[in-house]
Design a protein around this motif. Sequence first.
Motif, PDB file in Angstrom:
ATOM      1  N   ASP A 197      31.628  -2.288  25.797  1.00 14.26           N
ATOM      2  CA  ASP A 197      32.218  -1.920  24.513  1.00 14.26           C
ATOM      3  C   ASP A 197      33.206  -0.789  24.794  1.00 14.26           C
ATOM      4  OD1 ASP A 197      31.147  -3.645  22.631  1.00 14.26           O
ATOM      5  OD2 ASP A 197      29.384  -2.408  22.266  1.00 14.26           O
ATOM      6  N   GLU A 236      17.539  -7.171  15.694  1.00 14.59           N
ATOM      7  CA  GLU A 236      18.405  -7.609  16.795  1.00 14.59           C
ATOM      8  C   GLU A 236      18.887  -9.030  16.548  1.00 14.59           C
ATOM      9  OE1 GLU A 236      19.776  -6.032  19.174  1.00 14.59           O
ATOM     10  OE2 GLU A 236      20.287  -7.487  20.712  1.00 14.59           O
ATOM     11  N   LYS A 237      20.186  -9.201  16.531  1.00 14.12           N
ATOM     12  CA  LYS A 237      20.827 -10.518  16.430  1.00 14.12           C
ATOM     13  C   LYS A 237      20.192 -11.444  15.390  1.00 14.12           C
ATOM     14  CE  LYS A 237      22.742  -9.992  20.998  1.00 14.12           C
ATOM     15  NZ  LYS A 237      22.136  -9.536  22.227  1.00 14.12           N
ATOM     16  N   VAL A 239      25.477  -2.389  15.283  1.00 15.49           N
ATOM     17  CA  VAL A 239      25.403  -1.320  16.283  1.00 15.49           C
ATOM     18  C   VAL A 239      26.349  -1.690  17.417  1.00 15.49           C
ATOM     19  CG1 VAL A 239      23.898  -0.154  17.940  1.00 15.49           C
ATOM     20  CG2 VAL A 239      22.989  -0.872  15.707  1.00 15.49           C
TER      21      VAL A 239
HETATM   22  C1  G1P Z   1      23.486  -5.147  22.924  1.00 15.87           C
HETATM   23  C2  G1P Z   1      22.389  -4.754  21.922  1.00 15.87           C
HETATM   24  C3  G1P Z   1      22.869  -5.001  20.495  1.00 15.87           C
HETATM   25  C4  G1P Z   1      24.176  -4.250  20.266  1.00 15.87           C
HETATM   26  C5  G1P Z   1      25.210  -4.673  21.319  1.00 15.87           C
HETATM   27  C6  G1P Z   1      26.462  -3.827  21.193  1.00 15.87           C
HETATM   28  O1  G1P Z   1      23.648  -6.548  22.886  1.00 15.87           O
HETATM   29  O2  G1P Z   1      21.220  -5.506  22.208  1.00 15.87           O
HETATM   30  O3  G1P Z   1      21.884  -4.541  19.596  1.00 15.87           O
HETATM   31  O4  G1P Z   1      24.653  -4.540  18.967  1.00 15.87           O
HETATM   32  O5  G1P Z   1      24.701  -4.496  22.640  1.00 15.87           O
HETATM   33  O6  G1P Z   1      27.456  -4.309  22.056  1.00 15.87           O
HETATM   34  P1  G1P Z   1      24.430  -7.353  24.035  1.00 15.87           P
HETATM   35  O7  G1P Z   1      25.887  -7.201  23.727  1.00 15.87           O
HETATM   36  O8  G1P Z   1      24.041  -6.728  25.331  1.00 15.87           O
HETATM   37  O9  G1P Z   1      23.975  -8.777  23.898  1.00 15.87           O
END
Ligand code: G1P
Length: 275
Positions: free
Chosen positions: A132, A192-193, A205
């Motif tokens: 990110d 989550e998701k 988030v």
């Molecule tokens: C992770 C977290 C998720 C968050 C996200 C942000 O997911 O599990 O809660 O919103 O990062 O980039 P990932 O992108 O690793 O699947």
Amino acid sequence: FMLNKCLFPAAGHGTRFLPATKAVPKEMLPILRKPLLQYGVEEALAANINNISIVTGRGKRAIEDHFDNAFELESQLIGTSKEYLLTEIKEVIEKATFTYVRQPSMLGLGHAILTGESLIGNEPFAVVLADDLCYSPDKGVLAQMLEVYKKYKCSIVAIEEVPEDQVDKYGIITGKLLDESDDTFLVTNMIEKPNIGEANSNLAVIGRYILTPDIFNILKNTKPDKNNEIQITEALNEQAKKGNVIGYKFKGIRFDCGDVDGFVSATNYFAKNNL
Ligand code: G1P
């Protein structure tokens, strides 16, 4: 006031960028000339956090070499017109101290953060997910979050509104607006998701957290999800139930560089704006 450690989970395989990530860690993919991870480290340094802890894994040694002197290269460039190309990374190496731990198996973001416990110890710390990539013209996202932390002294998550059809890519919060002027929410629930249509909000988030160290014990008791992954979102939800999580709508823009489209957008944006 003490918060001088930042944890970078960087053990993932980066399968979405294969074959590029076969031998190169995804955190080392560059936006223009600078690797994603260096942007993250510079954001931490800009927030006066200079203790950098990185959770790595197999095939990630390039990360350690990047944040170290390169004697042969430097002695070749010294005094030439190309010397300036190393200025930024030299500055990072000078200001930051790096510690590393390996995560032997991929068991989710929560597990990666728990793996960092031996580097962090019993103090509040920041977490940056380097894919990110955030850009704020004035003050970096972590520096903004530190101000929120100073006020509330609990865990802080950076949030942004996402389109309804993308909630299934993120941790989603439910919250009560605390202070319209600085866009802070008291988080009452985190999921989550969630499936599209099942989320209570579109406040997602993004990969910036400030966590209080009790998160480690919570993570130790957090059950893996259906994919056998321990989720940080789940552990944060335990803190949220006690009123100990604040969501902060950061100022700036964020690119999801974990995805090819977001990576291309970031590249174009940084090129166009000479960043
Ligand atoms: C992770 C977290 C998720 C968050 C996200 C942000 O997911 O599990 O809660 O919103 O990062 O980039 P990932 O992108 O690793 O699947």
